[in-house]
Design a protein around this motif. Structure first.
Motif, mmCIF file in Angstrom:
data_model
loop_
_atom_site.group_PDB
_atom_site.id
_atom_site.type_symbol
_atom_site.label_atom_id
_atom_site.label_comp_id
_atom_site.label_asym_id
_atom_site.label_seq_id
_atom_site.Cartn_x
_atom_site.Cartn_y
_atom_site.Cartn_z
ATOM 1 N N GLN A 82 6.050 -18.835 0.124
ATOM 2 C CA GLN A 82 5.489 -17.606 -0.428
ATOM 3 C C GLN A 82 4.724 -17.867 -1.723
ATOM 4 O OE1 GLN A 82 4.886 -14.687 0.478
ATOM 5 N NE2 GLN A 82 4.751 -13.386 -1.338
ATOM 6 N N TYR A 101 10.808 -19.541 0.168
ATOM 7 C CA TYR A 101 10.516 -19.330 -1.253
ATOM 8 C C TYR A 101 9.284 -20.138 -1.669
ATOM 9 C CZ TYR A 101 11.251 -20.262 -6.297
ATOM 10 O OH TYR A 101 11.095 -20.440 -7.650
ATOM 11 N N VAL A 153 4.022 -15.307 5.095
ATOM 12 C CA VAL A 153 5.198 -15.989 5.619
ATOM 13 C C VAL A 153 5.497 -15.580 7.060
ATOM 14 C CG1 VAL A 153 7.677 -16.317 5.298
ATOM 15 C CG2 VAL A 153 6.161 -16.314 3.312
ATOM 16 N N LEU A 189 9.713 -10.568 -1.175
ATOM 17 C CA LEU A 189 9.825 -10.863 0.253
ATOM 18 C C LEU A 189 10.838 -9.937 0.912
ATOM 19 C CD1 LEU A 189 9.779 -14.771 0.551
ATOM 20 C CD2 LEU A 189 8.074 -13.169 1.419
ATOM 21 N N GLY A 191 1.907 -17.638 0.787
ATOM 22 C CA GLY A 191 2.100 -16.300 1.316
ATOM 23 C C GLY A 191 1.987 -16.284 2.833
#
Length: 260
Positions: free
Chosen positions: A183, A180, A189, A221, A187
């Motif tokens: 991201q 979390y 991920v 996501l 970002g």
């Protein structure tokens, strides 16, 4: 398949804290984490874990005055003695709960303080804490946290966290990688999971939907894809479910039931 731990600070808040252990076990969780254990006798928490067949996999060291807005001590000038006392308290509790790892919150960078000075304090505190934790057979973790949820937090990026772990050079100092936070700040991920999980420096993962921190089947996501990526790396650790249920914890566990 990834192994999931219920975060009892965020999940099952429809129950009193000590009753959340039973609720998590009833839903099928085998492990739990939470922010802080210090408001309850360790023996009572150990009994709840044992009675419900749960493992304690993570909690935080004392963060300073949480209610006054403090968010950790590890980088703060003049607080080294308090940091050390808190680490010893955390390690005693970890031993009582058979918990293998403790998160050391960095803290909020004081306004006007040179960042290089804060980093020196941080590195010294982490080096000392890792040695103390190694003597107790525990890992200590650092976590990059996004600046939207905690403005001013000292540690925000995965690459910086890994450089710090490498600089300290203690095998039991690892990164707590919250997808979390990752991201929101960075970002990319999937690439970061593929980059960092094989290094052995990631000691724990956490998840939540972005941007609202609800269930991981909500938001931007694709957690199903990310779980497959985690599996493909061979990573064997725990994934903490550190999210705020949109409408009741058990009702929102469909994402997990589909994965089991």
């Amino acid at each position: 398949m990834p192994r999931f731990a219920a975060n009892l600070s965020m999940l099952y808040t429809e129950h009193g804290f000590l009753d959340r252990f039973a609720a998590a076990a009833a839903d099928g969780f085998e492990a739990v984490e939470y922010l802080f254990p210090y408001a309850w006798p360790a023996a009572e928490l150990a009994t709840r874990l044992r009675d419900h067949g749960l493992q304690q996999v993570l909690f935080n060291a004392p963060p300073g005055d949480w209610d006054a807005g403090e968010r950790g001590l590890a980088c703060l000038p003049g607080r080294q003695g308090e940091f050390r006392r808190g680490l010893h308290q955390a390690l005693d509790t970890a031993m009582a709960l058979d918990c293998p790892r403790v998160h050391l919150m960095a803290g909020l960078a004081p306004s006007g303080t040179d960042r290089a000075r804060l980093k020196d304090i941080y590195l010294a505190n982490l080096s000392w804490a890792a040695a103390e934790a190694a003597s107790a057979g525990r890992d200590v973790l650092i976590e990059p946290i996004n600046t939207r949820d905690i403005p001013g937090y000292f540690l925000n990026r995965q690459d910086e966290a890994h450089r710090i772990v490498e600089a300290v050079g203690a095998p039991n100092l690892k990164v707590q990688m919250d997808l979390y936070h990752c991201q929101i700040v960075e970002g990319d991920v999937t690439t970061k999971l593929r980059q960092y999980l094989p290094t052995g420096r990631v000691g724990h993962l956490q998840i939540a939907g972005v941007p609202d921190r609800h269930e991981p089947d909500q938001g931007e996501l694709a957690h199903g894809h990310l779980f497959d990526v985690i599996d493909a790396t061979g990573w064997q650790g725990w994934i903490g479910c550190e999210y705020r249920p949109a409408a009741g914890t058990s009702a929102g566990l469909g994402w997990w039931r589909r994965r089991r």
